[in-house]
Each structure stands twice: as C-alpha cells, then as structure tokens.
Motif scaffolding. Structure first.
Motif, PDB file in Angstrom:
ATOM      1  N   GLY A  93      -1.513  -4.855  -3.918  1.00 22.04           N
ATOM      2  CA  GLY A  93      -1.704  -3.735  -2.884  1.00 22.04           C
ATOM      3  C   GLY A  93      -2.496  -2.696  -3.567  1.00 22.04           C
ATOM      4  N   VAL A  94      -2.806  -1.829  -2.531  1.00 25.38           N
ATOM      5  CA  VAL A  94      -3.660  -0.660  -2.655  1.00 25.38           C
ATOM      6  C   VAL A  94      -2.647   0.382  -3.450  1.00 25.38           C
ATOM      7  N   SER A 150      -0.878   3.542  -5.231  1.00 25.25           N
ATOM      8  CA  SER A 150      -0.825   4.956  -4.839  1.00 25.25           C
ATOM      9  C   SER A 150      -1.499   5.709  -5.842  1.00 25.25           C
ATOM     10  N   ALA A 151      -1.516   5.216  -7.026  1.00 21.75           N
ATOM     11  CA  ALA A 151      -2.173   5.804  -8.232  1.00 21.75           C
ATOM     12  C   ALA A 151      -3.696   6.074  -7.742  1.00 21.75           C
ATOM     13  N   VAL A 152      -4.437   5.113  -7.043  1.00 14.79           N
ATOM     14  CA  VAL A 152      -5.678   5.194  -6.849  1.00 14.79           C
ATOM     15  C   VAL A 152      -5.813   5.855  -5.230  1.00 14.79           C
ATOM     16  N   ALA A 153      -4.994   5.279  -4.238  1.00 13.04           N
ATOM     17  CA  ALA A 153      -5.228   5.706  -2.832  1.00 13.04           C
ATOM     18  C   ALA A 153      -4.675   7.012  -2.751  1.00 13.04           C
ATOM     19  N   VAL A 154      -3.542   7.674  -3.524  1.00 16.25           N
ATOM     20  CA  VAL A 154      -3.279   8.839  -3.089  1.00 16.25           C
ATOM     21  C   VAL A 154      -4.224   9.921  -3.436  1.00 16.25           C
ATOM     22  N   PRO A 155      -4.700   9.935  -4.721  1.00 14.97           N
ATOM     23  CA  PRO A 155      -6.090  10.814  -4.989  1.00 14.97           C
ATOM     24  C   PRO A 155      -6.977  10.636  -3.985  1.00 14.97           C
ATOM     25  N   ALA A 156      -7.533   9.650  -3.447  1.00 19.97           N
ATOM     26  CA  ALA A 156      -8.539   9.396  -2.903  1.00 19.97           C
ATOM     27  C   ALA A 156      -8.450  10.235  -1.390  1.00 19.97           C
ATOM     28  N   TRP A 184       3.760  12.660  -0.406  1.00 18.07           N
ATOM     29  CA  TRP A 184       3.679  11.744   0.819  1.00 18.07           C
ATOM     30  C   TRP A 184       2.133  11.273   0.982  1.00 18.07           C
ATOM     31  N   GLY A 185       1.527  11.083  -0.010  1.00 14.62           N
ATOM     32  CA  GLY A 185       0.057  10.652   0.244  1.00 14.62           C
ATOM     33  C   GLY A 185      -0.314   9.798   1.097  1.00 14.62           C
ATOM     34  N   GLY A 216       0.933  -1.193   0.093  1.00 16.37           N
ATOM     35  CA  GLY A 216      -0.079   0.030  -0.160  1.00 16.37           C
ATOM     36  C   GLY A 216       0.894   1.333   0.070  1.00 16.37           C
ATOM     37  N   PRO A 217       0.278   2.454   0.123  1.00 16.66           N
ATOM     38  CA  PRO A 217       0.884   3.663  -0.265  1.00 16.66           C
ATOM     39  C   PRO A 217       1.617   4.217   0.991  1.00 16.66           C
TER      40      PRO A 217
END
Ligand code: SAH
Length: 496
Positions: A120-121, A123-129, A207-208, A16-17
């Motif tokens: 894993g989750v 960062s391309a999806v989790a960080v914007p979220a 650093w999302g 994950g991120p």
C-alpha cells in the motif's frame, strides 16, 4: 516446501493512508470479490464499500481500553481461510510498514494458509507528500529514514537493533516518525543530544490525506510544546522547511458537505467534492428498488423497442434498468434516443448508445421545446422512469401529437441512514441536492434540524422544491450538472 491446506488465500492489502484514491488497483480488485474483509477501526468507510454487500466485515481495530490481541487476528484469518473464504486483511498504509503484517504473514505461513501481500501507499511517504514536503530534495537531503517514535526500552523498535536517535541525528537526511506523538519530547531531546540543531525544521501532519488534514510547522526545539493529536506523521529535517502545500489549498478544503442521494448515484458527486478538498458525508435518503410489477411492463416494452419512434430517458437509473433487459444490441431498431441530464447521457454512452437529443437545460420543459414534431400521425414515445414522477413530460409530448407509453422502470424507497451519519450531517457546512426527490427524501429521513446552513441545488426545479419546504437556497447550479453544483458551492464559500 509447505503443504497447502485446503482453503483460500488471505490477501494482506495495504489500504493507503486515508484518501480512498490511494488504494492500489490490485487492492480494489481483491476487495470487489472478497467474502470477508478484516479491517482496522479507522479503515476508510468508502473502501469497505468496495466489497460486495454480502461480504462479512470484521472490525479488529484496537480501541483505547479494548485491545484486540494479535493472536486473535491471526487465528481469525486462518479460520476464515480454512472455511474456504476469500479473505482480505485490509491494513492502513502499507501492510509491512509498522502494520504487524509480517506477524500475520508468519502465522499464515505456519498454518499452511496461502497469502499474498498487496503493498500500500505508506503514510510515511504519502502524508508528507500531501503536506507539500518532499522527503528528498537536491541540496537538502539525499535520504530518509522511517522510524517509530513509540520506542519501549528492551522491546524492539529503535531501542534495540535500531540505530538509536543519537546515531540517527548523526546520519543526516530526513527523519520520518510514525507513532511519534506521545514521546515526541523524549526523542526530540535525544536527536538534539546527537547533534541535530534545535532550529531544525519539523512538520507534523495530523490525519494526512484526509479532509481533516492539519499541518503544524515547528522546530525540533519546540516540537514537545506544539498541540498535536495522533495519528500524525512527523517529518524532521531541512526539507520540512519547504512548503509546497497544495492539498490544504484546494477550494473546498475542510468543508463538510452532505450528499443526499440514492446510494447508486453518489460516487460522481462524492468524487467531485473530494477532488476540491471537501469531505463528502453521504446520507442515502433514497434507495432504488424493483418496480411494483417486478419489471414486467419494462420487459414487455423492451420486447417491442424497435416499434417506438423515440425512447426518452430522464435518469441514469432508467437507462441502467432498461439496458439490462436488452437482449440484442440491435433491439432499438430505428428508435431515436433522447436524454435529460448529463448523468443520463453518460449512462447511455456508457452503454454505447449515443443520444440523438440532449436538451440544453436539464428539465422536462427544455426537452419539450427541443423535441421535433411527430414525423407521422401515431408516432410513439417510450418513457421508462420512476413510479412517481412529474407529468410535465408525458402531457407535453401528448399535446405535441405523440402516443406516449409511460413505463415504470424502477421505484424509489426511503433510505435508512445510520444515526451516526445523520448526526454528522447535522453538523456539516453544506448540503447538495441533486433532485426534488432527494430534498423531500432528506427532510423525511433526517428532518429540518439536519439541514446545514448552506443549501445548494442542481437546478431550478430542485431549488423550487427546497423553497416550498421552507429551506433557504444559497446556490443553484448552472449548468445543472455535478460539476456545476460543486462550482456553485465553491462560489458560496469563496464569498462575494
Ligand atoms: N502501515 C502504516 C503505518 C501503521 S503505524 C503505513 O504504512 O502507513 C500507524 C502510524 O502511521 C500512525 O501512528 C501515524 O504515525 C501514521 N499514520 C497512519 N495514517 C496516517 C494519516 N492519515 N496521517 C498521519 N499519519 C498517519
């Protein structure tokens, strides 16, 4: 078919991120039984702690000027697996999204080593979220493309085979750029050359999902000029104009709080702090150790548990130590159970022992007030606890007419925090003390200089100890619980 050489499986696990809560259940399960964890430099420390203490941890992260060859990592994975070890290869985000996980899997396949990929989750999806930017949104975007911004001509990536930035501009939809800090000027220009207006909204997230998350909002035309450090995820498109920010609005967001606790007890407070956005810096000042007699007295007391009228617990440690020795769920007989503190009570209910008495305030004095008179002369109380503890409770119970057996259930030792943890602690915003012994322990281990400006204590006894040692206490929790402590910190930072 590939013949399988002897050896174990290599698990390519997405970490994950950054937010440790974004590890998958499967990932946590595998980490918990790993023999070897091969991780990158930036792997979240609390994820590495999920592996057994005995597991070997190997840092293969690239450092500026000190690149670790992919070939070396591949060989390491093969070698460890062939040695019969369970290997977790922990990779940021998703292992198959720009993580070179594919190359590692190929090497394992070639070597005949079994592997499993745990997504894993990314960062391309989790960080914007976490920045409050939906990648698709009705009326704004019906697709998103994830690209690397680190294109090297003739070396793969978007330059050959990929659609190219101009084509990407024409395709419409949201563009998510990873590794896109250093060359942002170049691709921003090419996207504009491809027809994307310079006014297109852009969100850059540094650093999302971590407590240090920092979001910069700009436009395509301005992207090259904003201050930005890697790692960052950059979102380009109309959706970047939406601001559904939630993570950075948490009440303790960006605050760094030192948690001075025994390792074993830190998770609840660390979690509570994270949920409110704070960064928890754990400084283990106390380690829980075997009692001086190796547990002989506790074992003997457990052997005659049912002869006691009451068993009084003052800590989760004592509960855990005693319960571990109970051979039969009926061993308590008719003995009633009292607990001081919600952590203690929770440890009991976790062991399916519902306390008969939990005083309103979590101090010995409150238990004494609430404690019934002895039903008959010679009524007995068992008090399993730390080697060094206050005498208020046994003295008070004896004065009330009980026979009290104080049994040493565990011992506290001074922890040995790494120097880097102490340096970070000294620069933090606040410290949270959960007992008198963490106050004295922290001062011994870290010293006065490492006490941040805001001191919060879980209750009046802890606060009194802090004041005795010359600390200025900014907040005392009420109720005297982990949640109460975090509430108290929140009030301090919110101001009057
Ligand atoms: N496999 C990873 C990506 C590896 S490439 C994944 O699926 O997330 C590394 C890039 O990911 C960084 O340069 C950055 O663009 C992005 N990234 C990783 N962690 C990030 C974070 N916490 N915040 C912002 N971007 C991050």
């Amino acid at each position: 078919m590939y013949s399988q050489a002897a050896g174990m499986t290599v698990y390519l696990v997405g970490a994950g991120p950054g937010d440790p809560g974004l590890l998958t259940v499967r990932g946590a399960e595998l980490l918990a039984r790993a023999d070897v964890v091969v991780h990158d430099r930036l792997a979240e420390a609390s994820l590495l702690e999920l592996a057994p203490a005995t597991a070997e941890r190997i840092d293969v992260g690239k450092r500026p000027g000190l690149p670790v060859a992919q070939q070396y990592v591949n060989e390491l994975l093969v070698e460890k697996a062939r040695a019969g070890l369970e290997v977790v290869r922990l990779k940021g985000g998703d292992p198959f999204v720009f993580g070179r996980g594919g190359e590692e899997a190929l090497a394992l396949l070639d070597a005949g080593v079994a592997f499993e990929v745990v997504p894993g989750v990314t960062s391309a999806v989790a960080v914007p979220a976490y920045a409050g930017v939906p990648l698709t949104h009705r009326g704004l975007s019906t697709s998103f493309t994830v690209v690397t911004g680190h294109g090297r001509r003739g070396e793969g990536d978007v330059e050959d085979g990929g659609p190219g930035w101009e084509a990407l501009a024409a395709a419409g939809g949201t563009i998510v750029v990873l590794m896109g800090v250093s060359q942002r000027g170049e691709y921003a220009a090419r996207l504009q050359a491809g027809g994307l207006p310079g006014t297109t909204p852009v969100v850059c997230v540094h650093w999302g999902t971590r407590p240090q998350q920092h979001t910069v909002r700009t436009t395509l035309a301005e992207l090259a000029r904003v201050d930005l450090e890697p790692p960052a995820t950059i979102v380009i498109g109309q959706v970047a104009g939406l601001d559904l920010s939630w993570f950075e609005r948490r009440p303790l967001f960006g605050r760094r709080v030192v948690v001075a606790r025994p390792r074993e007890q830190a998770p609840a407070l660390v979690r509570a702090l994270r949920v409110r956005g704070a960064e928890a810096l754990e400084v283990p000042v106390i380690a829980i150790a075997e009692p001086h007699d190796g547990g002989a007295a506790l074992r003997a007391a457990v052997g005659e548990l049912s002869t006691y009228d009451w068993v009084v617990f003052t800590s989760a440690n004592a509960v855990e130590r005693l319960v571990a020795l109970v051979p039969d769920a009926r061993s308590f007989g008719a003995a009633r159970i009292a607990a001081i503190g919600t952590g203690t009570a929770a440890a009991l209910t976790g062991a399916r022992l519902v306390p008969d008495l939990v005083p309103e305030r979590f101090v010995a004095e409150s238990l004494l007030e609430a404690f019934p008179r002895p039903a008959a002369p010679g009524a007995r109380v068992l008090l399993p606890r730390a080697a060094v503890a206050r005498d208020v409770l046994p003295d008070g119970l004896r004065a009330a007419g009980y026979e009290v057996d104080v049994v040493e259930a565990y011992r506290t030792e001074r922890g040995q925090p790494p120097p880097a943890a102490l340096a970070a602690a000294g620069a933090a915003d606040a410290i949270a003390f959960t007992s008198s012994s963490t106050v004295t322990g922290y001062l011994e281990v870290a010293g006065r200089e490492a006490v941040p400006p805001v001191v919060a204590c879980i209750g009046p006894v802890t606060a009194a100890t802090a004041r005795e040692h010359g600390l200025e206490v900014s907040a005392v929790a009420d109720p005297h619980t982990v949640e109460g402590l975090v509430d108290a910190l929140e009030r301090v930072f919110k101001g009057p």
